[in-house]
Design a protein around this motif. Structure first.
Motif, PDB file in Angstrom:
ATOM      1  N   ASP A   1     -34.159 -32.285  62.114  1.00 22.83           N
ATOM      2  CA  ASP A   1     -35.094 -33.112  62.905  1.00 22.83           C
ATOM      3  C   ASP A   1     -36.461 -33.154  62.238  1.00 22.83           C
ATOM      4  O   ASP A   1     -37.095 -34.206  62.143  1.00 22.83           O
ATOM      5  N   TYR A   2     -36.911 -31.985  61.772  1.00 25.31           N
ATOM      6  CA  TYR A   2     -38.235 -31.939  61.141  1.00 25.31           C
ATOM      7  C   TYR A   2     -38.252 -32.847  59.896  1.00 25.31           C
ATOM      8  O   TYR A   2     -39.159 -33.649  59.706  1.00 25.31           O
ATOM      9  N   PHE A   3     -37.197 -32.703  59.053  1.00 29.46           N
ATOM     10  CA  PHE A   3     -37.182 -33.496  57.815  1.00 29.46           C
ATOM     11  C   PHE A   3     -37.115 -34.991  58.130  1.00 29.46           C
ATOM     12  O   PHE A   3     -37.742 -35.800  57.457  1.00 29.46           O
ATOM     13  N   LYS A   4     -36.371 -35.343  59.170  1.00 28.06           N
ATOM     14  CA  LYS A   4     -36.287 -36.773  59.527  1.00 28.06           C
ATOM     15  C   LYS A   4     -37.648 -37.280  59.987  1.00 28.06           C
ATOM     16  O   LYS A   4     -38.023 -38.423  59.743  1.00 28.06           O
ATOM     17  N   LYS A   5     -38.370 -36.393  60.662  1.00 27.26           N
ATOM     18  CA  LYS A   5     -39.704 -36.794  61.149  1.00 27.26           C
ATOM     19  C   LYS A   5     -40.628 -37.098  59.970  1.00 27.26           C
ATOM     20  O   LYS A   5     -41.347 -38.094  59.979  1.00 27.26           O
ATOM     21  N   ILE A   6     -40.580 -36.271  58.919  1.00 25.38           N
ATOM     22  CA  ILE A   6     -41.532 -36.538  57.821  1.00 25.38           C
ATOM     23  C   ILE A   6     -41.001 -37.550  56.788  1.00 25.38           C
ATOM     24  O   ILE A   6     -41.776 -38.265  56.176  1.00 25.38           O
ATOM     25  N   LEU A   7     -39.675 -37.637  56.634  1.00 22.88           N
ATOM     26  CA  LEU A   7     -39.133 -38.507  55.570  1.00 22.88           C
ATOM     27  C   LEU A   7     -38.482 -39.777  56.104  1.00 22.88           C
ATOM     28  O   LEU A   7     -38.156 -40.687  55.330  1.00 22.88           O
ATOM     29  N   GLY A   8     -38.245 -39.836  57.398  1.00 23.90           N
ATOM     30  CA  GLY A   8     -37.462 -40.946  57.953  1.00 23.90           C
ATOM     31  C   GLY A   8     -35.983 -40.698  57.688  1.00 23.90           C
ATOM     32  O   GLY A   8     -35.622 -39.843  56.882  1.00 23.90           O
ATOM     33  N   GLU A   9     -35.130 -41.508  58.336  1.00 22.72           N
ATOM     34  CA  GLU A   9     -33.670 -41.329  58.190  1.00 22.72           C
ATOM     35  C   GLU A   9     -33.228 -41.446  56.736  1.00 22.72           C
ATOM     36  O   GLU A   9     -32.384 -40.695  56.264  1.00 22.72           O
ATOM     37  N   SER A  10     -33.825 -42.421  56.012  1.00 20.47           N
ATOM     38  CA  SER A  10     -33.325 -42.696  54.652  1.00 20.47           C
ATOM     39  C   SER A  10     -33.610 -41.552  53.676  1.00 20.47           C
ATOM     40  O   SER A  10     -32.933 -41.422  52.656  1.00 20.47           O
ATOM     41  N   GLY A  11     -34.574 -40.739  53.997  1.00 20.90           N
ATOM     42  CA  GLY A  11     -34.906 -39.640  53.082  1.00 20.90           C
ATOM     43  C   GLY A  11     -34.101 -38.372  53.317  1.00 20.90           C
ATOM     44  O   GLY A  11     -34.254 -37.383  52.592  1.00 20.90           O
ATOM     45  N   VAL A  12     -33.230 -38.420  54.342  1.00 19.28           N
ATOM     46  CA  VAL A  12     -32.442 -37.224  54.687  1.00 19.28           C
ATOM     47  C   VAL A  12     -30.959 -37.572  54.510  1.00 19.28           C
ATOM     48  O   VAL A  12     -30.380 -38.309  55.299  1.00 19.28           O
ATOM     49  N   VAL A  13     -30.353 -37.068  53.452  1.00 16.52           N
ATOM     50  CA  VAL A  13     -28.979 -37.465  53.117  1.00 16.52           C
ATOM     51  C   VAL A  13     -27.995 -36.399  53.583  1.00 16.52           C
ATOM     52  O   VAL A  13     -28.070 -35.241  53.168  1.00 16.52           O
ATOM     53  N   GLN A  14     -27.063 -36.845  54.449  1.00 15.64           N
ATOM     54  CA  GLN A  14     -26.020 -35.916  54.923  1.00 15.64           C
ATOM     55  C   GLN A  14     -24.624 -36.488  54.683  1.00 15.64           C
ATOM     56  O   GLN A  14     -23.624 -35.867  55.042  1.00 15.64           O
ATOM     57  N   ASP A  15     -24.613 -37.671  54.052  1.00 17.49           N
ATOM     58  CA  ASP A  15     -23.354 -38.341  53.756  1.00 17.49           C
ATOM     59  C   ASP A  15     -22.510 -37.484  52.804  1.00 17.49           C
ATOM     60  O   ASP A  15     -22.981 -37.025  51.758  1.00 17.49           O
ATOM     61  N   GLU A  16     -21.239 -37.292  53.176  1.00 16.81           N
ATOM     62  CA  GLU A  16     -20.384 -36.348  52.435  1.00 16.81           C
ATOM     63  C   GLU A  16     -20.161 -36.724  50.975  1.00 16.81           C
ATOM     64  O   GLU A  16     -20.198 -35.876  50.089  1.00 16.81           O
ATOM     65  N   GLU A  17     -19.928 -38.026  50.766  1.00 16.88           N
ATOM     66  CA  GLU A  17     -19.637 -38.447  49.383  1.00 16.88           C
ATOM     67  C   GLU A  17     -20.853 -38.243  48.482  1.00 16.88           C
ATOM     68  O   GLU A  17     -20.747 -37.739  47.357  1.00 16.88           O
ATOM     69  N   LYS A  18     -22.026 -38.619  49.023  1.00 14.91           N
ATOM     70  CA  LYS A  18     -23.255 -38.445  48.233  1.00 14.91           C
ATOM     71  C   LYS A  18     -23.519 -36.967  47.980  1.00 14.91           C
ATOM     72  O   LYS A  18     -23.930 -36.555  46.894  1.00 14.91           O
ATOM     73  N   LEU A  19     -23.258 -36.171  48.994  1.00 12.78           N
ATOM     74  CA  LEU A  19     -23.481 -34.727  48.835  1.00 12.78           C
ATOM     75  C   LEU A  19     -22.490 -34.122  47.842  1.00 12.78           C
ATOM     76  O   LEU A  19     -22.826 -33.209  47.087  1.00 12.78           O
ATOM     77  N   ASP A  20     -21.282 -34.662  47.856  1.00 16.58           N
ATOM     78  CA  ASP A  20     -20.283 -34.148  46.924  1.00 16.58           C
ATOM     79  C   ASP A  20     -20.752 -34.369  45.477  1.00 16.58           C
ATOM     80  O   ASP A  20     -20.673 -33.473  44.639  1.00 16.58           O
ATOM     81  N   ASP A  21     -21.262 -35.572  45.216  1.00 20.77           N
ATOM     82  CA  ASP A  21     -21.813 -35.848  43.878  1.00 20.77           C
ATOM     83  C   ASP A  21     -22.951 -34.902  43.549  1.00 20.77           C
ATOM     84  O   ASP A  21     -23.021 -34.350  42.451  1.00 20.77           O
ATOM     85  N   ALA A  22     -23.858 -34.760  44.504  1.00 17.63           N
ATOM     86  CA  ALA A  22     -25.067 -33.970  44.243  1.00 17.63           C
ATOM     87  C   ALA A  22     -24.762 -32.472  44.143  1.00 17.63           C
ATOM     88  O   ALA A  22     -25.521 -31.714  43.544  1.00 17.63           O
ATOM     89  N   ASN A  23     -23.644 -32.053  44.715  1.00 18.35           N
ATOM     90  CA  ASN A  23     -23.252 -30.634  44.642  1.00 18.35           C
ATOM     91  C   ASN A  23     -22.521 -30.291  43.342  1.00 18.35           C
ATOM     92  O   ASN A  23     -22.284 -29.118  43.059  1.00 18.35           O
ATOM     93  N   THR A  24     -22.115 -31.329  42.599  1.00 19.77           N
ATOM     94  CA  THR A  24     -21.259 -31.102  41.424  1.00 19.77           C
ATOM     95  C   THR A  24     -22.032 -31.402  40.147  1.00 19.77           C
ATOM     96  O   THR A  24     -22.654 -32.458  40.027  1.00 19.77           O
TER      97      THR A  24
END
Ligand code: FAD
Ligand code: MLT
Ligand code: ZN
Length: 569
Positions: A109-132
């Motif tokens: 919630d805090y991060f969404k407040k400062i970055l907006g929805e677009s700045g907070v990525v929780q999408d699994e596919e995007k996270l999978d890329d970023a984790n690898t």
């Protein structure tokens, strides 16, 4: 200046045919702005390349198909037991620092407040890329990636993470080769890709000031239009960010001419772990007021702060660029060729790269659309020599005399000068494509060493002796900078192979007073190996600096330095 377009010399000779009568066969020109051949590729080609690079990198990140990865096990405890053949000795023994908090819904919630929805990525596919990681050896389990758009937002994020004791991995283009850019456990990924503005460019001085999320290839393209070039160029240019380049002190293909980023970066802005913004964004060539702290952030791999802005000195684009693809019968000839090139080509020498026959075979086997430029006979070593200068006739005279001399003395057994931009691109593609070909061939044990050039290839020969037919030992690199890329390629990862490589490779390098990381950094792969290249006192001081700037150790934990030396561990 707006319509300035560089020229590209069209010239070719086949040394065998024309030994006694060297002359340029074709002097017509092509005018093209661009990259790899940065001053001379067409816009169209550039666009294709950007797309190609992106495709290439995302394929590597998403695909799991070629057997490089083993099965993914559950990360169900606080030990990093990743089914990927991770940076073996290091990651498999790393234990999650229990003082780090776990992300909760209030944090989101805090991060969404400062970055907006677009700045907070929780999408699994995007996270999978970023984790690898690019090598597909390391897989984290982060559930959150943050994408700030300003220094102020970066500062707010870090201030918050520090107070909550949330660990953070700074990530750029995620092209790093030592496991430094991805989480080991559940660290928050912070990517400044949204900070990709050019702040200023001064044509008189060539000083570029930009945000850290600018992709290197976009900067190359921007500068090309202004009649300048970036002082660094590397195969990952289509994905890597300038902030990542600075944080790794990337070397690449032009270091022989323009030196390291410690020389070209005039200033930077960085945000410390507690959110403090350090404005060191100077644009002065000379400034001896106290300690030059920007150097701490150049090459510290995100362990001391997030680089948010960079000021960099860029050289002017010169109009006469030539590329020779040469063959040598043995490594001694390559070395002698380098010696001669430095003396005879002098100030116009802009790249001196080498690859051995195993590297060439690998590229031809695994990359589509490439052919051997010197197919007539078998050669053991290949050298790419690029010259860049401002006066065609002068460059031509120098290069002609040099090539004549090295052919007549037998240092070069065959060679070709690029005839047009496509040929130049295909020569570069052979050299720049080796990392990609290695990935396609299967498992890769990758080492990036600084060694005295006269000793460099002895290691390759010894390694072949140790491994026999178990693996393919492939050598290439920035010979002009004394940087060997030693890669051991095998169908699968295998502990028997690893035990024959390590610690032998590190001990061998240490005995030569070489460096176990010439340009890729230490990351996760070599954090515990730093003592092979640095004294105990030096490493201790590094640990003190880390603790001073990041007392809770939230920035890129488990990387760069042995965790045991850090007081927060
Ligand atoms: P990432 O891989 O995302 O991160 C690298 C490190 O920097 C990590 O530790 C990360 O935490 C940190 N980091 C990233 N951004 C920031 C930031 N803004 N602030 C603080 N820390 C940050 N390297 C060379 O030196 N020479 C080469 O010739 C070369 N060629 C390559 C060719 C290929 C095909 C590939 C895949 C890689 C190559 N590399 C080379 C390695 C890599 O591209 C470089 O290290 C590059 O500089 C990494 O940039 P990046 O933006 O991808 O950073
Ligand atoms: C290169 O020079 O190609 C890069 O550093 C990547 C690598 O070593 O594989
Ligand atoms: Zn390299």
């Amino acid at each position: 200046m707006e319509n300035w377009r560089p020229s590209y010399r069209l010239l070719k000779y086949s040394f065998f045919d024309r030994r006694a009568n060297l002359k340029f066969l074709d002097s017509s020109r092509t005018s093209t702005p661009g990259r790899a051949y940065n001053f001379s590729r067409s816009c169209e080609l550039f666009q294709q390349d950007v797309c190609f690079q992106r495709r290439k990198f995302s394929t590597f990140l998403r695909g799991s198909g070629n057997g490089v990865m083993a099965s993914l096990q559950n990360v169900d405890d606080n030990r990093c037991r990743i089914g990927y053949r991770n940076f073996a000795s290091m990651a498999s023994t790393t234990v999650r620092n229990p003082s780090f908090s776990v992300i909760n819904s209030d944090d989101i919630d805090y991060f969404k407040k400062i970055l907006g929805e677009s700045g907070v990525v929780q999408d699994e596919e995007k996270l999978d890329d970023a984790n690898t990681d690019w090598m597909r050896k390391q897989k984290g389990s982060s559930k959150l990636m943050l994408q700030p758009k300003s220094t102020q937002e970066v500062s707010q994020i870090l201030d918050y993470c520090n107070s909550r004791c949330l660990a953070v991995v700074p990530q750029g283009g995620n092209t790093g080769l030592v496991g430094g850019s991805v989480p080991v456990f559940d660290e928050v990924i912070l990517n400044v890709r949204g900070m990709n503005n050019i702040i200023s460019f001064d044509k008189a001085s060539g000083i570029l000031v930009c945000e850290a999320g600018c992709i290197l290839e976009n900067l190359i393209s921007y500068l090309d239009n202004e009649g300048f070039i970036m002082p660094l160029d590397l195969g990952a240019k289509g994905s890597c960010q300038i902030g990542g380049n600075v944080s790794t002190n990337a070397g690449g293909l032009r270091l022989i001419r323009y030196g390291s980023l410690h020389g070209s970066v005039l200033g930077l802005e960085a945000v410390l772990a507690n959110g403090t913004v350090l404005d060191m964004l100077g644009t002065l060539r000379k400034d001896n007021t106290g300690y030059d702290l920007k150097h701490l952030f150049i090459g510290s791999e995100g362990s001391l702060g997030i680089v948010t802005k960079v000021s960099i000195l860029t050289p002017p684009k010169l109009s006469s660029v030539n590329l020779a693809f040469l063959a040598c019968k043995d490594y001694t000839s390559c070395q002698k060729l380098l010696y001669q090139a430095k003396r005879n080509l002098g100030e116009i020498l802009s790249a001196f790269e080498f690859l051995d026959i195993n590297a060439m075979d690998l590229v031809l086997k695994h990359l589509d659309g490439l052919r051997d430029p010197l197919p007539s006979s078998t050669h053991n070593f290949y050298i790419l020599i690029e010259t860049t200068g401002s006066m065609e006739s002068h460059d031509k005279e120098k290069l002609e005399a040099f090539l004549l001399q090295v052919m007549e003395s037998g240092l070069v057994t065959d060679g070709v000068l690029s005839q047009d931009i496509n040929q130049a691109s295909s020569f570069w593609r052979i050299r720049e494509g080796i990392p990609e070909a290695l990935m396609k061939a299967g498992a890769v044990y990758k080492y990036d060493l600084s060694l005295p050039p006269e000793k460099m290839y002895d290691l390759v020969v010894e390694m072949r002796g140790r491994l026999g037919t178990e693996a393919n030992v492939v050598a290439y690199g920035h010979l002009g900078d004394g940087n060997l890329h030693l890669n051991i390629s095998a169908p699968q990862y295998n502990d028997s192979i690893l035990s024959k490589i390590e610690p032998f490779v590190y001990e061998w390098t240490s005995k030569q007073r070489g460096s176990i990381s010439a340009e890729h950094g230490l990351g996760l792969m070599k954090a515990n190996k730093i003592h092979y290249s640095k004294s105990a006192e030096t490493v201790k001081l590094m640990a003190s600096i880390k603790t001073l700037l990041d007392p809770k150790g939230i920035l890129n934990p488990y990387k760069v330095l042995p965790t045991s030396l850090l007081s927060h561990s």
